[in-house]
Design a protein around this motif. Structure first.
Motif, PDB file in Angstrom:
ATOM      1  N   GLY A 190     103.779  74.924  64.446  1.00 25.83           N
ATOM      2  CA  GLY A 190     102.400  74.907  64.921  1.00 25.83           C
ATOM      3  C   GLY A 190     102.265  74.585  66.390  1.00 25.83           C
ATOM      4  O   GLY A 190     101.164  74.692  66.954  1.00 25.83           O
ATOM      5  N   GLY A 191     103.352  74.171  67.048  1.00 22.67           N
ATOM      6  CA  GLY A 191     103.295  73.908  68.480  1.00 22.67           C
ATOM      7  C   GLY A 191     103.317  75.203  69.283  1.00 22.67           C
ATOM      8  O   GLY A 191     103.561  76.292  68.753  1.00 22.67           O
ATOM      9  N   LYS A 192     103.093  75.075  70.578  1.00 26.41           N
ATOM     10  CA  LYS A 192     103.068  76.253  71.448  1.00 26.41           C
ATOM     11  C   LYS A 192     104.482  76.825  71.583  1.00 26.41           C
ATOM     12  O   LYS A 192     105.469  76.106  71.669  1.00 26.41           O
ATOM     13  CB  LYS A 192     102.510  75.887  72.819  1.00 26.41           C
ATOM     14  CG  LYS A 192     101.019  75.539  72.804  1.00 26.41           C
ATOM     15  CD  LYS A 192     100.523  75.253  74.203  1.00 26.41           C
ATOM     16  CE  LYS A 192      99.007  75.047  74.228  1.00 26.41           C
ATOM     17  NZ  LYS A 192      98.610  73.857  73.457  1.00 26.41           N
ATOM     18  N   VAL A 193     104.533  78.166  71.644  1.00 23.96           N
ATOM     19  CA  VAL A 193     105.802  78.904  71.708  1.00 23.96           C
ATOM     20  C   VAL A 193     105.723  79.917  72.838  1.00 23.96           C
ATOM     21  O   VAL A 193     104.669  80.513  73.091  1.00 23.96           O
ATOM     22  CB  VAL A 193     106.080  79.636  70.373  1.00 23.96           C
ATOM     23  CG1 VAL A 193     107.286  80.559  70.490  1.00 23.96           C
ATOM     24  CG2 VAL A 193     106.277  78.632  69.243  1.00 23.96           C
ATOM     25  N   ALA A 194     106.854  80.106  73.527  1.00 24.92           N
ATOM     26  CA  ALA A 194     106.963  81.165  74.540  1.00 24.92           C
ATOM     27  C   ALA A 194     108.302  81.865  74.382  1.00 24.92           C
ATOM     28  O   ALA A 194     109.262  81.290  73.865  1.00 24.92           O
ATOM     29  CB  ALA A 194     106.836  80.582  75.946  1.00 24.92           C
TER      30      ALA A 194
END
Length: 449
Positions: free
Chosen positions: A244-248
Motif C-alpha cells: 500500500g505504500g508508494k511505488v516507483a
C-alpha cells in the motif's frame, strides 16, 4: 531488440578516412563501456559499502525453505582445496542451488515468495535474496529471483516506506551474470536511493539466474518481473515493508525498457500498487528500429543477445533454423555470456550468422510488435532521458515514444544528454533521484509535453 533491414558484410562496405575515424572512436567508446562495467562489477564490497561492526547478520533458519542450500553464495571461495564450482565473473563467489526452483514449482500467485534468505548487508541496507512467482510473455507461471534492500536510513515522509523497483541494465544472458549474483555496476546509483530511506528491489528477470535462457529485452516478460518484485518484497514479512505504500519504477537501457513496460502493464496487471512515477533512460522502445541501428555497428553484440532473448521467450520463432554453421556455434558458445561478450562482435552483421534474416519474417515481426512500447501510456508522471550520441539504443525511437505519450495526454518530462550510452547513464542519475523524491513527497510535477 535488434532488427536488421538487410544483411551487410563489413568487407563489402566502402572505406573512407572519415568513416574509419568514426569507427575508431566508436570502438574506443565500446571499450570504455566494457572496462567501466567490469571495473564497477569487480569492485569489492568493502569499497562501496563499509562492513557493519560485528560482521554479517546470521541467516535465520526459517528463511530457508526445505531443500534450500545454505547461503554459500555470500561466502568467499578461495584457496586450493575448494571444489571445482562455477564462479561469478570477476569474483570468487561460489554459486549454490538457491536459484534452482523446486520441481515441480508449487502453485502461487504473482509475487508470492517461493523461498528466501537474509544475507550479509549490502550498501547501507538489510539484504534479502528471494525467489518469487511471475508471469512470462506467453502467460506461463515462472520462478524469478531478485534482491530486496531495506535501508537502515529511516523514511521521514508520509505513509509506509516507499519502494523503487530498479530494472537492471544489460548483464548478459548467462546465469552467473544475474544482478543478484555479483557486485553490479548500478550499485553507485542505488545507494542514493537507500540514503533517502527508500527500499530498493532489483529483479533478475526471467531466466537470468534461474533455469532457462534469459528473455533479454522482451518487455512483456520483463515488465511483469519488475512489478512482481515489489509484490514479493511486501509479501515477505521479514523485510518489514508494507503493502500500500508508494511505488516507483526506474531503469536504464534494458532496464529503461523494463521500467517502462512495468508502467504500461501495471494498471491491468497490478492495479493494487500505488504507482507514483517512472524514470527511464536509454529506452529501447521500438526493437525493430533499435536493431537497424545496431546491425554492422559497434553494438552489434546486443542484437545477437536480443535474438537469443526473443527466441527464449517465444520458442516457435525457432532461431536455430535460421542460423548458419557460424551462427549455431556462436549461439552454443554464448549460452552463458555476460555483457562483455558484446565487444567481440563489434562491427559484425547479421548476415555473418544466418542463412536467412529471421527479423524479416512475419512471425518475428509480430512478436517484435508485441514488445513495442507506446500503446498504453502510463497515467503517472514519467521522466524519460536519452543521450544525443547514443550508439547502442537509437535516439530517434526514444523521441518517438515521448511524442506518442505526449499525444495521448501522458505527463512526461524529457531530457536530452550530450553524451553516448554509458555516459548518459551517469549524467542522468541525479535527475532520476530528484524526480523520484518529488513523486514520493507529492511535490509539483513539471511536464514538458
Amino acid at each position: 531488440m535488434p532488427h536488421a533491414h538487410r544483411s551487410r558484410h563489413l568487407s563489402a562496405r566502402p572505406g573512407g578516412g572519415r568513416r574509419r575515424a568514426r569507427r575508431r572512436w566508436n570502438a574506443a567508446v565500446a571499450g570504455l563501456a566494457v572496462v567501466t562495467v567490469a571495473a564497477l562489477g569487480a569492485a569489492p564490497a568493502e569499497a562501496l559499502a563499509p562492513a557493519e561492526a560485528g560482521g554479517p547478520p546470521a541467516v535465520p533458519a526459517a528463511a530457508l525453505s526445505p531443500g534450500t542450500a545454505t547461503p554459500s553464495s555470500s561466502t568467499t571461495a578461495s584457496g586450493p582445496d575448494l571444489p571445482d564450482v562455477p564462479t561469478v565473473p570477476h569474483q570468487s563467489v561460489a554459486m549454490d542451488d538457491f536459484y534452482t526452483p523446486p520441481a515441480p514449482l508449487p502453485d502461487g500467485a504473482d509475487g508470492e515468495v517461493v523461498r528466501w534468505r537474509e544475507e550479509p548487508r549490502r550498501l547501507s541496507a538489510r539484504n534479502y535474496l528471494v525467489m518469487y512467482h511471475s508471469t512470462n510473455a506467453t502467460g506461463q507461471d515462472v520462478p524469478v529471483t531478485g534482491r530486496v534492500l531495506v535501508p537502515t536510513t529511516p523514511w521521514r515522509g508520509e505513509g509506509p516506506r516507499p519502494i523503487v523497483s530498479v530494472a537492471s541494465g544489460t548483464r548478459g544472458v548467462g546465469d552467473t551474470c544475474a544482478p543478484s549474483r555479483w557486485l553490479d555496476y548500478e550499485r553507485p546509483f542505488i545507494e542514493p536511493m537507500l540514503l533517502k530511506g527508500w527500499a530498493v528491489v532489483v529483479t533478475d528477470y526471467e531466466g537470468l539466474g534461474t533455469p532457462g535462457m534469459h528473455t533479454y529485452v522482451v518487455g512483456q516478460s520483463e515488465g511483469r518481473a519488475v512489478i512482481d518484485m515489489v509484490r514479493a518484497a511486501t509479501n515477505l514479512p521479514a523485510t518489514g515493508l508494507a503493502a500500500g505504500g508508494k511505488v516507483a519504477f526506474s531503469g536504464y537501457s534494458q532496464g529503461g525498457g523494463g521500467a517502462m513496460w512495468a508502467g504500461e502493464l501495471q494498471p491491468a496487471y497490478a492495479p493494487e500498487l500505488d504507482l507514483v512515477g517512472i524514470a527511464a533512460g536509454g529506452v529501447p522502445a521500438d526493437l525493430t528500429e533499435v536493431a537497424e541501428g545496431l546491425d554492422g555497428q559497434v553494438g552489434f553484440g546486443f542484437l545477437l543477445l536480443a535474438a537469443y532473448g526473443l527466441d527464449a521467450a517465444y520458442p516457435e520463432l525457432d532461431l536455430h533454423s535460421y542460423l548458419n554453421e557460424r551462427g549455431r556455434q556462436t549461439y552454443e558458445d554464448e549460452q552463458d555470456a555476460c555483457v562483455d561478450v558484446t565487444l567481440g562482435h563489434a562491427f559484425q552483421d547479421i548476415g555473418m550468422f544466418t542463412t536467412t534474416n529471421p527479423l524479416h519474417e512475419a512471425a518475428w515481426q509480430a512478436r517484435l510488435d508485441e514488445n513495442r512500447l507506446g500503446a498504453n501510456p502510463p497515467d503517472v508522471p514519467v521522466r524519460l532521458y536519452h543521450g544525443t550520441l547514443d550508439e547502442i539504443v537509437a535516439p530517434g525511437q526514444a523521441r518517438t515514444l515521448r511524442d506518442e505519450y505526449c499525444a495521448a495526454g501522458a505527463d512526461v518530462q524529457w531530457e536530452w544528454h550530450l553524451g553516448e550510452h554509458v555516459s548518459t547513464m551517469v549524467t542522468g542519475a541525479p535527475g532520476v533521484v530528484a524526480f523520484l523524491d518529488g513523486r514520493f513527497r507529492e511535490r509539483p510535477f513539471l511536464a514538458h509535453c
